[in-house]
Design a protein around this motif. Structure first.
Motif, PDB file in Angstrom:
ATOM      1  N   LEU A 118       0.858  -1.175   0.000  1.00 27.67           N
ATOM      2  CA  LEU A 118       0.000   0.000   0.000  1.00 27.67           C
ATOM      3  C   LEU A 118       0.896   1.228   0.000  1.00 27.67           C
ATOM      4  O   LEU A 118       1.724   1.409   0.892  1.00 27.67           O
ATOM      5  CB  LEU A 118      -0.907  -0.003   1.232  1.00 27.67           C
ATOM      6  N   LYS A 119       0.724   2.055  -1.010  1.00 27.60           N
ATOM      7  CA  LYS A 119       1.571   3.235  -1.151  1.00 27.60           C
ATOM      8  C   LYS A 119       1.326   4.206  -0.009  1.00 27.60           C
ATOM      9  O   LYS A 119       0.249   4.258   0.580  1.00 27.60           O
ATOM     10  CB  LYS A 119       1.300   3.936  -2.483  1.00 27.60           C
ATOM     11  N   GLN A 120       2.333   5.018   0.281  1.00 29.99           N
ATOM     12  CA  GLN A 120       2.215   6.001   1.344  1.00 29.99           C
ATOM     13  C   GLN A 120       1.437   7.219   0.850  1.00 29.99           C
ATOM     14  O   GLN A 120       1.072   7.329  -0.315  1.00 29.99           O
ATOM     15  CB  GLN A 120       3.600   6.404   1.852  1.00 29.99           C
ATOM     16  N   TYR A 121       1.157   8.157   1.774  1.00 25.28           N
ATOM     17  CA  TYR A 121       0.295   9.284   1.458  1.00 25.28           C
ATOM     18  C   TYR A 121       0.752  10.035   0.206  1.00 25.28           C
ATOM     19  O   TYR A 121      -0.055  10.392  -0.638  1.00 25.28           O
ATOM     20  CB  TYR A 121       0.268  10.271   2.627  1.00 25.28           C
ATOM     21  N   ASP A 122       2.048  10.264   0.120  1.00 28.99           N
ATOM     22  CA  ASP A 122       2.526  11.068  -0.995  1.00 28.99           C
ATOM     23  C   ASP A 122       2.428  10.329  -2.322  1.00 28.99           C
ATOM     24  O   ASP A 122       2.603  10.916  -3.376  1.00 28.99           O
ATOM     25  CB  ASP A 122       3.978  11.524  -0.750  1.00 28.99           C
ATOM     26  N   GLN A 123       2.140   9.026  -2.289  1.00 29.11           N
ATOM     27  CA  GLN A 123       1.997   8.230  -3.500  1.00 29.11           C
ATOM     28  C   GLN A 123       0.553   7.826  -3.758  1.00 29.11           C
ATOM     29  O   GLN A 123       0.251   7.248  -4.788  1.00 29.11           O
ATOM     30  CB  GLN A 123       2.857   6.961  -3.381  1.00 29.11           C
ATOM     31  N   ASN A 124      -0.354   8.129  -2.847  1.00 25.67           N
ATOM     32  CA  ASN A 124      -1.728   7.651  -2.935  1.00 25.67           C
ATOM     33  C   ASN A 124      -2.673   8.826  -2.743  1.00 25.67           C
ATOM     34  O   ASN A 124      -2.951   9.248  -1.628  1.00 25.67           O
ATOM     35  CB  ASN A 124      -1.972   6.569  -1.880  1.00 25.67           C
ATOM     36  N   ALA A 125      -3.188   9.344  -3.850  1.00 26.36           N
ATOM     37  CA  ALA A 125      -4.001  10.558  -3.802  1.00 26.36           C
ATOM     38  C   ALA A 125      -5.289  10.340  -3.022  1.00 26.36           C
ATOM     39  O   ALA A 125      -5.749  11.238  -2.294  1.00 26.36           O
ATOM     40  CB  ALA A 125      -4.312  11.021  -5.224  1.00 26.36           C
ATOM     41  N   GLU A 126      -5.898   9.157  -3.133  1.00 17.71           N
ATOM     42  CA  GLU A 126      -7.168   8.904  -2.458  1.00 17.71           C
ATOM     43  C   GLU A 126      -6.994   8.905  -0.940  1.00 17.71           C
ATOM     44  O   GLU A 126      -7.780   9.516  -0.214  1.00 17.71           O
ATOM     45  CB  GLU A 126      -7.763   7.580  -2.924  1.00 17.71           C
ATOM     46  N   LEU A 127      -5.949   8.237  -0.457  1.00 17.38           N
ATOM     47  CA  LEU A 127      -5.702   8.218   0.982  1.00 17.38           C
ATOM     48  C   LEU A 127      -5.387   9.615   1.500  1.00 17.38           C
ATOM     49  O   LEU A 127      -5.847  10.017   2.570  1.00 17.38           O
ATOM     50  CB  LEU A 127      -4.565   7.269   1.307  1.00 17.38           C
ATOM     51  N   ARG A 128      -4.596  10.345   0.743  1.00 14.06           N
ATOM     52  CA  ARG A 128      -4.239  11.708   1.149  1.00 14.06           C
ATOM     53  C   ARG A 128      -5.482  12.586   1.225  1.00 14.06           C
ATOM     54  O   ARG A 128      -5.635  13.406   2.134  1.00 14.06           O
ATOM     55  CB  ARG A 128      -3.225  12.278   0.167  1.00 14.06           C
ATOM     56  N   GLN A 129      -6.401  12.382   0.283  1.00 11.44           N
ATOM     57  CA  GLN A 129      -7.641  13.159   0.271  1.00 11.44           C
ATOM     58  C   GLN A 129      -8.487  12.866   1.508  1.00 11.44           C
ATOM     59  O   GLN A 129      -9.043  13.780   2.119  1.00 11.44           O
ATOM     60  CB  GLN A 129      -8.429  12.838  -0.996  1.00 11.44           C
ATOM     61  N   LYS A 130      -8.604  11.584   1.888  1.00  9.72           N
ATOM     62  CA  LYS A 130      -9.388  11.233   3.070  1.00  9.72           C
ATOM     63  C   LYS A 130      -8.777  11.849   4.327  1.00  9.72           C
ATOM     64  O   LYS A 130      -9.474  12.386   5.183  1.00  9.72           O
ATOM     65  CB  LYS A 130      -9.456   9.710   3.216  1.00  9.72           C
TER      66      LYS A 130
END
Length: 316
Positions: free
Chosen positions: A16-28
């Protein structure tokens, strides 16, 4: 035939990519932080990422699995004196600020949890750890249930940030560091495949990371093609160390236990909530995992690895 390429392919599937690699997680995450900023005004807070995302050890749920969703951990920090401030009151600030953000916001003893669903199935949950930073810069975690009486409300010294930094800075060689994170992810997927999420039967992801922090050593060889890391050998060595840990500690009834002390405050045993029967089953499943890893080494077959880690482990 080397099994290492299959391990690397498997890792790509579960990572699972980290925040800086995962736009959806960063958005949440950012949506909840904005909700907090608006709901807590004029109070101010700081935040930091913690848990598997901060340490780079997160995994995706297995395809078709409804037992495990993504968990995002955030520390919400207020500058205040824990000696004179009620932990329940501070936690209530956060709960009221995020209540209604989704249809399911839960007040739990160690955190406030915001649950997200998709097609009526769990997809994300965001754990907000409510913390106080004292005048010495130490962090204290608010521990209390929603309607806890005064004597059950407390602040607990908590240095998860120190643990995160220790994980990040442990290895000078970035490839050793990458192998460490891969092995933790393999064990997390093994845990999800072979334990129920209900109760305390499964070792937590944190406990597996603490075990790796304590006992993991990189395994690699030097060949004419350069340095080659061996994830099968590294995983086997870590599982062996965990099993050896059972031999050194017994409870008051004479039952063997694996004790894993968190290396920073609060320095508690991260497996303490496991009953004797759960610990017995944990040991048995670790022994079965070791047997599968050894079978794979001897046969150079991926079949026992697929049994251990699930259907996503590639056969070829």
């Amino acid at each position: 035939m080397s099994l290492q390429p299959l391990f690397r392919k498997f890792h790509e599937l579960i990572q699972l990519k980290q925040y800086d690699q995962n736009a959806e997680l960063r958005q949440k995450r950012d949506a909840i932080l904005e909700r907090l900023r608006n709901g807590l005004r004029p109070r101010t807070f700081e935040f930091f990422n913690q848990g598997s995302y901060a340490m780079g050890t997160g995994i995706k749920p297995a395809p078709g699995s409804h037992d495990y969703d993504y968990d995002i951990d955030i520390g919400v920090v207020f500058d205040l004196d824990p000696r004179t401030t009620d932990s329940h009151a501070v936690k209530e600030w956060v709960f009221k600020a995020v209540h209604g953000h989704t249809q399911d916001v839960q007040w739990r003893n160690p955190c406030i949890t915001v649950n997200y669903q998709q097609a009526r199935e769990p997809k994300y949950h965001v754990d907000l750890a409510v913390m106080a930073r004292d005048s010495s810069g130490r962090l204290h975690l608010a521990l209390c249930k929603q309607h806890a009486q005064a004597d059950l409300r407390k602040w607990q010294l908590d240095d998860r940030q120190g643990f995160i930094e220790a994980i990040k800075g442990r290895f000078r060689d970035p490839e050793d560091d990458f192998q460490f994170r891969r092995v933790v992810r393999y064990l997390k997927r093994w845990k999800n495949e072979h334990f129920s999420r209900e109760g305390h039967a499964a070792p937590s992801g944190l406990s597996l990371t603490v075990a790796a922090h304590q006992w993991f050593s990189p395994v690699k060889s030097h060949t004419h093609q350069g340095v080659v890391h061996d994830d099968l050998a590294a995983t086997t060595a870590l599982v062996n160390k965990m099993l050896q840990g059972f031999q050194s500690t017994w409870d008051s009834q004479g039952h063997s236990r694996l004790v894993l002390r968190f290396p920073y405050a609060p320095q508690d045993d991260v497996l303490a909530r496991m009953s004797h029967q759960q610990m017995f089953e944990f040991r048995g499943r670790l022994e079965k995992l070791r047997g599968g890893l050894e079978e794979a080494r001897l046969s150079q077959s991926a079949a026992p690895l697929q049994r251990a880690f699930g259907s996503q482990f590639p056969i070829v």
